[in-house]
Design a protein around this motif. Structure first.
Motif, PDB file in Angstrom:
ATOM      1  N   PHE A 153      85.807  33.711  92.213  1.00 42.32           N
ATOM      2  CA  PHE A 153      86.011  32.987  90.964  1.00 42.32           C
ATOM      3  C   PHE A 153      85.505  33.788  89.771  1.00 42.32           C
ATOM      4  O   PHE A 153      86.045  33.693  88.664  1.00 42.32           O
ATOM      5  N   LEU A 154      84.459  34.602  89.991  1.00 43.05           N
ATOM      6  CA  LEU A 154      83.845  35.348  88.898  1.00 43.05           C
ATOM      7  C   LEU A 154      84.290  36.804  88.817  1.00 43.05           C
ATOM      8  O   LEU A 154      84.341  37.382  87.728  1.00 43.05           O
ATOM      9  N   PHE A 155      84.571  37.433  89.962  1.00 46.53           N
ATOM     10  CA  PHE A 155      84.940  38.852  89.946  1.00 46.53           C
ATOM     11  C   PHE A 155      85.709  39.190  91.221  1.00 46.53           C
ATOM     12  O   PHE A 155      85.586  38.523  92.241  1.00 46.53           O
ATOM     13  N   ASP A 156      86.497  40.247  91.145  1.00 44.72           N
ATOM     14  CA  ASP A 156      87.287  40.712  92.289  1.00 44.72           C
ATOM     15  C   ASP A 156      86.429  41.540  93.229  1.00 44.72           C
ATOM     16  O   ASP A 156      85.525  42.257  92.804  1.00 44.72           O
ATOM     17  N   GLY A 157      86.762  41.454  94.522  1.00 47.15           N
ATOM     18  CA  GLY A 157      86.119  42.320  95.497  1.00 47.15           C
ATOM     19  C   GLY A 157      84.644  42.052  95.676  1.00 47.15           C
ATOM     20  O   GLY A 157      84.158  40.931  95.508  1.00 47.15           O
ATOM     21  N   VAL A 158      83.921  43.112  96.012  1.00 46.33           N
ATOM     22  CA  VAL A 158      82.481  43.037  96.256  1.00 46.33           C
ATOM     23  C   VAL A 158      81.755  43.708  95.096  1.00 46.33           C
ATOM     24  O   VAL A 158      82.109  44.821  94.675  1.00 46.33           O
ATOM     25  N   LEU A 159      80.738  43.045  94.590  1.00 47.50           N
ATOM     26  CA  LEU A 159      79.979  43.541  93.453  1.00 47.50           C
ATOM     27  C   LEU A 159      79.163  44.771  93.846  1.00 47.50           C
ATOM     28  O   LEU A 159      78.627  44.828  94.955  1.00 47.50           O
ATOM     29  N   PRO A 160      79.062  45.772  92.969  1.00 47.10           N
ATOM     30  CA  PRO A 160      78.103  46.861  93.235  1.00 47.10           C
ATOM     31  C   PRO A 160      76.697  46.305  93.411  1.00 47.10           C
ATOM     32  O   PRO A 160      76.389  45.201  92.952  1.00 47.10           O
ATOM     33  N   ASP A 161      75.846  47.061  94.055  1.00 49.12           N
ATOM     34  CA  ASP A 161      74.497  46.581  94.345  1.00 49.12           C
ATOM     35  C   ASP A 161      73.666  46.376  93.081  1.00 49.12           C
ATOM     36  O   ASP A 161      72.977  45.366  92.926  1.00 49.12           O
ATOM     37  N   LEU A 162      73.714  47.345  92.185  1.00 54.93           N
ATOM     38  CA  LEU A 162      72.892  47.334  90.971  1.00 54.93           C
ATOM     39  C   LEU A 162      73.818  47.353  89.757  1.00 54.93           C
ATOM     40  O   LEU A 162      74.547  48.324  89.538  1.00 54.93           O
ATOM     41  N   ASN A 163      73.759  46.285  88.971  1.00 53.30           N
ATOM     42  CA  ASN A 163      74.652  46.130  87.829  1.00 53.30           C
ATOM     43  C   ASN A 163      73.828  46.138  86.553  1.00 53.30           C
ATOM     44  O   ASN A 163      73.113  45.177  86.252  1.00 53.30           O
ATOM     45  N   ILE A 164      73.922  47.220  85.800  1.00 54.11           N
ATOM     46  CA  ILE A 164      73.134  47.415  84.586  1.00 54.11           C
ATOM     47  C   ILE A 164      73.926  46.895  83.394  1.00 54.11           C
ATOM     48  O   ILE A 164      75.087  47.259  83.211  1.00 54.11           O
ATOM     49  N   GLY A 165      73.307  46.064  82.573  1.00 49.53           N
ATOM     50  CA  GLY A 165      73.984  45.523  81.406  1.00 49.53           C
ATOM     51  C   GLY A 165      73.255  45.822  80.120  1.00 49.53           C
ATOM     52  O   GLY A 165      72.077  45.466  79.967  1.00 49.53           O
ATOM     53  N   THR A 166      73.958  46.475  79.193  1.00 46.20           N
ATOM     54  CA  THR A 166      73.386  46.760  77.865  1.00 46.20           C
ATOM     55  C   THR A 166      74.383  46.384  76.771  1.00 46.20           C
ATOM     56  O   THR A 166      74.281  46.877  75.652  1.00 46.20           O
ATOM     57  N   ASN A 167      75.338  45.518  77.097  1.00 50.74           N
ATOM     58  CA  ASN A 167      76.402  45.131  76.168  1.00 50.74           C
ATOM     59  C   ASN A 167      77.025  46.377  75.534  1.00 50.74           C
ATOM     60  O   ASN A 167      77.110  46.518  74.324  1.00 50.74           O
ATOM     61  N   ASN A 168      77.452  47.279  76.437  1.00 52.67           N
ATOM     62  CA  ASN A 168      78.104  48.529  76.029  1.00 52.67           C
ATOM     63  C   ASN A 168      77.224  49.386  75.121  1.00 52.67           C
ATOM     64  O   ASN A 168      77.693  49.994  74.152  1.00 52.67           O
ATOM     65  N   GLY A 169      75.949  49.438  75.470  1.00 51.85           N
ATOM     66  CA  GLY A 169      75.033  50.346  74.791  1.00 51.85           C
ATOM     67  C   GLY A 169      74.452  49.845  73.491  1.00 51.85           C
ATOM     68  O   GLY A 169      73.764  50.599  72.809  1.00 51.85           O
ATOM     69  N   THR A 170      74.651  48.573  73.178  1.00 51.86           N
ATOM     70  CA  THR A 170      74.185  48.063  71.889  1.00 51.86           C
ATOM     71  C   THR A 170      72.807  47.416  71.944  1.00 51.86           C
ATOM     72  O   THR A 170      72.197  47.187  70.897  1.00 51.86           O
ATOM     73  N   THR A 171      72.292  47.109  73.133  1.00 53.65           N
ATOM     74  CA  THR A 171      71.053  46.335  73.219  1.00 53.65           C
ATOM     75  C   THR A 171      69.810  47.170  73.512  1.00 53.65           C
ATOM     76  O   THR A 171      68.707  46.633  73.549  1.00 53.65           O
ATOM     77  N   CYS A 172      69.989  48.456  73.745  1.00 54.62           N
ATOM     78  CA  CYS A 172      68.825  49.314  73.979  1.00 54.62           C
ATOM     79  C   CYS A 172      69.157  50.726  73.553  1.00 54.62           C
ATOM     80  O   CYS A 172      70.317  51.068  73.287  1.00 54.62           O
ATOM     81  N   SER A 173      68.143  51.557  73.499  1.00 56.64           N
ATOM     82  CA  SER A 173      68.347  52.951  73.118  1.00 56.64           C
ATOM     83  C   SER A 173      69.152  53.688  74.184  1.00 56.64           C
ATOM     84  O   SER A 173      69.153  53.324  75.361  1.00 56.64           O
ATOM     85  N   ALA A 174      69.815  54.747  73.735  1.00 63.70           N
ATOM     86  CA  ALA A 174      70.571  55.580  74.667  1.00 63.70           C
ATOM     87  C   ALA A 174      69.653  56.189  75.723  1.00 63.70           C
ATOM     88  O   ALA A 174      70.045  56.367  76.880  1.00 63.70           O
TER      89      ALA A 174
END
Length: 270
Positions: A153-174
């Motif tokens: 319902f939320l995503f196709d297939g199997v999720l990767p083990d570690l999913n890093i989210g930074t809203n496309n680089g906008t929420t933390c430093s590079a």
């Protein structure tokens, strides 16, 4: 019941844990249907997973369940993922698109929960961000999450083990984003992705403002990495968790090192 537990640390890092609580007030239990009472969408044992991994970090943990109200959703009710399947501020369905209520919460009940639980969590988190930033000149909100690895319902297939989210680089430093991505990518045991299906929830997007000295990263972990089974009773597997905790320790130590010794505002993404 205190809706929030705060453990103050000495590092620039704050571990946000909005979804591992299981407390439900009696009146809310009575409204849930049999499916809802299973609490399937809990971030099972995330507090145990991170316990002692990096002892100098602060912790802000919600003790209430996300079916009471989701502390990682915009309090206005606006969707974080327009056009994609997701759950709401007070979920009406679970992650399998199945109803969880015998009687859906009313707008008045939702507003009461927002004030009593959602606001309490974010008041505590905001205060800890201010305290940490006053000491170090910088704060890093590391938002700790987990989810079942297969949820069509939320995503196709199997999720990767570690999913890093930074809203496309906008929420933390590079520098922070790159460090976390590189540690995860170097692992031979765990797969990873940066800003895949999970780009960071409301917490990450709300607090992450690198130019002000507050950085935020979400880590969504597939529960297959540390649970015996992704089904009731969702038991913690210490053997599996050992390898995962080693990776998480590397990540948190590196974040701490960068935050202490780098002028992160100068490396913030635009």
């Amino acid at each position: 019941m205190n809706p929030v537990t705060v453990q103050q640390g000495t590092s620039p890092i704050i571990l946000g844990q909005p979804h591992c609580g299981t407390y439900l007030p009696d009146d809310i239990i009575g409204q849930l249907n049999e499916n809802g009472r299973q609490l399937l969408d809990t971030d099972w044992h995330v507090d145990q997973l991170y316990d002692g991994v990096f002892k100098r970090a602060s912790i802000v943990r919600a003790n209430f369940h996300r079916y009471v109200i989701d502390a990682n959703r915009d309090p206005s009710g606006q969707s974080l993922y327009p056009g994609q399947n997701t759950t709401s501020l007070v979920p009406i369905i679970d992650f399998e698109n199945k109803p969880i209520w015998r009687v859906d919460p009313t707008p008045e009940q939702i507003e009461k929960r927002r004030a009593q639980f959602h606001a309490a969590y974010h008041d505590a988190l905001a205060k800890e961000v201010d305290r940490v930033k006053a000491i170090h000149g910088v704060a890093v909100v590391y938002d700790c999450h987990s989810i079942r690895s297969a949820l069509p319902f939320l995503f196709d297939g199997v999720l990767p083990d570690l999913n890093i989210g930074t809203n496309n680089g906008t929420t933390c430093s590079a520098a922070l984003e790159r460090a976390v991505e590189q540690i995860c990518a170097a692992s031979e045991q765990f797969s990873s992705v940066l800003n895949g299906r999970f780009k960071g929830g409301w917490t990450t997007r709300h607090y992450g403002n690198p130019k002000s000295g507050v950085h935020a990263i979400q880590m969504e972990i597939a529960q297959s990495c540390y649970l015996s089974s992704e089904a009731p009773p969702f038991e913690f597997d210490p053997t599996k968790a050992t390898s995962l905790r080693a990776i998480l320790e590397k990540i948190l130590r590196q974040i701490d090192e960068i935050a202490r010794h780098t002028t992160l505002e100068e490396t913030a993404n635009d």
